[in-house]
Design a protein around this motif. Structure first.
Motif, mmCIF file in Angstrom:
data_model
loop_
_atom_site.group_PDB
_atom_site.id
_atom_site.type_symbol
_atom_site.label_atom_id
_atom_site.label_comp_id
_atom_site.label_asym_id
_atom_site.label_seq_id
_atom_site.Cartn_x
_atom_site.Cartn_y
_atom_site.Cartn_z
ATOM 1 N N LEU A 4 0.883 -1.181 0.132
ATOM 2 C CA LEU A 4 -0.065 -0.059 -0.010
ATOM 3 C C LEU A 4 0.973 1.295 -0.106
ATOM 4 O O LEU A 4 1.713 1.448 0.740
ATOM 5 C CB LEU A 4 -0.851 0.066 1.189
ATOM 6 C CG LEU A 4 -1.821 1.308 1.212
ATOM 7 C CD1 LEU A 4 -2.875 1.468 0.389
ATOM 8 C CD2 LEU A 4 -2.435 1.268 2.831
ATOM 9 N N VAL A 5 0.668 2.166 -0.963
ATOM 10 C CA VAL A 5 1.046 3.633 -0.731
ATOM 11 C C VAL A 5 0.195 4.359 -0.219
ATOM 12 O O VAL A 5 0.802 5.181 0.969
ATOM 13 C CB VAL A 5 1.341 3.804 -2.381
ATOM 14 C CG1 VAL A 5 2.014 5.385 -2.312
ATOM 15 C CG2 VAL A 5 2.355 3.099 -2.966
ATOM 16 N N TYR A 42 -1.339 6.866 4.611
ATOM 17 C CA TYR A 42 -0.106 6.734 3.855
ATOM 18 C C TYR A 42 0.931 5.658 4.470
ATOM 19 O O TYR A 42 0.946 5.586 5.568
ATOM 20 C CB TYR A 42 0.452 8.131 3.902
ATOM 21 C CG TYR A 42 -0.097 9.284 3.083
ATOM 22 C CD1 TYR A 42 -1.059 9.904 4.001
ATOM 23 C CD2 TYR A 42 -0.062 9.296 1.714
ATOM 24 C CE1 TYR A 42 -1.883 11.169 3.054
ATOM 25 C CE2 TYR A 42 -0.717 10.261 0.924
ATOM 26 C CZ TYR A 42 -1.592 11.195 1.610
ATOM 27 O OH TYR A 42 -2.405 12.131 1.025
ATOM 28 N N ALA A 43 1.544 4.990 3.680
ATOM 29 C CA ALA A 43 2.659 4.276 4.171
ATOM 30 C C ALA A 43 3.891 5.362 4.536
ATOM 31 O O ALA A 43 3.952 6.458 4.175
ATOM 32 C CB ALA A 43 3.457 3.639 2.720
ATOM 33 N N ASN A 44 4.394 4.866 5.639
ATOM 34 C CA ASN A 44 5.360 5.668 6.254
ATOM 35 C C ASN A 44 6.551 6.175 5.400
ATOM 36 O O ASN A 44 7.218 7.443 5.424
ATOM 37 C CB ASN A 44 6.068 5.057 7.470
ATOM 38 C CG ASN A 44 5.236 4.703 8.590
ATOM 39 O OD1 ASN A 44 4.166 5.815 8.846
ATOM 40 N ND2 ASN A 44 5.614 3.893 9.482
ATOM 41 N N PHE A 52 4.167 12.350 -0.587
ATOM 42 C CA PHE A 52 3.086 11.802 -1.581
ATOM 43 C C PHE A 52 1.766 12.516 -1.114
ATOM 44 O O PHE A 52 1.626 12.536 0.152
ATOM 45 C CB PHE A 52 3.014 10.518 -1.999
ATOM 46 C CG PHE A 52 3.959 9.703 -2.746
ATOM 47 C CD1 PHE A 52 5.103 10.345 -2.769
ATOM 48 C CD2 PHE A 52 3.904 8.420 -3.011
ATOM 49 C CE1 PHE A 52 6.227 9.899 -3.602
ATOM 50 C CE2 PHE A 52 5.130 7.796 -3.535
ATOM 51 C CZ PHE A 52 6.039 8.649 -3.986
ATOM 52 N N THR A 53 0.887 12.828 -2.254
ATOM 53 C CA THR A 53 -0.541 13.112 -1.655
ATOM 54 C C THR A 53 -1.606 12.747 -2.350
ATOM 55 O O THR A 53 -1.586 12.596 -3.735
ATOM 56 C CB THR A 53 -0.623 14.878 -1.694
ATOM 57 O OG1 THR A 53 0.244 15.681 -0.980
ATOM 58 C CG2 THR A 53 -2.063 15.419 -1.253
ATOM 59 N N ILE A 54 -2.604 12.017 -1.735
ATOM 60 C CA ILE A 54 -3.759 11.235 -2.438
ATOM 61 C C ILE A 54 -4.862 12.159 -2.477
ATOM 62 O O ILE A 54 -5.118 12.611 -1.216
ATOM 63 C CB ILE A 54 -3.692 9.966 -1.825
ATOM 64 C CG1 ILE A 54 -4.812 9.142 -2.796
ATOM 65 C CG2 ILE A 54 -4.200 9.992 -0.471
ATOM 66 C CD1 ILE A 54 -4.845 7.777 -2.528
#
Length: 116
Positions: free
Chosen positions: A47-48, A59-61, A67-69
């Motif tokens: 998972l990202v 978020y993954a650590n 990163f921004t979803i």
């Protein structure tokens, strides 16, 4: 079943940015989770980041702060803005849709390659 199509991958130098998009083939009217996963050669898919219908994110650590979803429910699209990319971010990135009571839907993936 909903079809998912990813786009936006490519080759970028370390420190650069890319924006991935994942478009669903139809509107999704139920509560759901859309997520980005990645799989590097010889490694398990991980998972990202994911985002729920209401907007809460996870978020993954390894990508927090870089990163921004986000999602646009009107366009049935989820995005992944990736900044400060590192060579270890190189992988195939997949989009996944989870709706309770239904099988997960996966896209075919988009390649992200970060050169050092």
């Amino acid at each position: 079943q909903v079809q998912l199509v990813e786009s936006g991958g490519g080759l970028v130098q370390a420190g650069g940015s890319l924006r991935l998009s994942c478009a669903a083939s139809r509107s999704i009217f139920t509560v759901n989770v859309m997520g980005w996963y990645r799989q590097a050669p010889g490694k398990q898919r991980e998972l990202v980041a994911d985002i729920r219908t209401g907007g809460s994110t996870n978020y993954a650590n390894s990508v927090k702060g870089r990163f921004t979803i986000s999602r646009d429910n009107a366009k049935n699209t989820v995005y992944l803005q990736m900044n400060s990319l590192k060579p270890e971010d190189t992988a195939i990135y997949y989009c996944k849709l989870t709706v309770a009571g239904f099988p997960d839907s996966w896209g075919r993936g988009t390649q992200v390659t970060v050169s050092s």
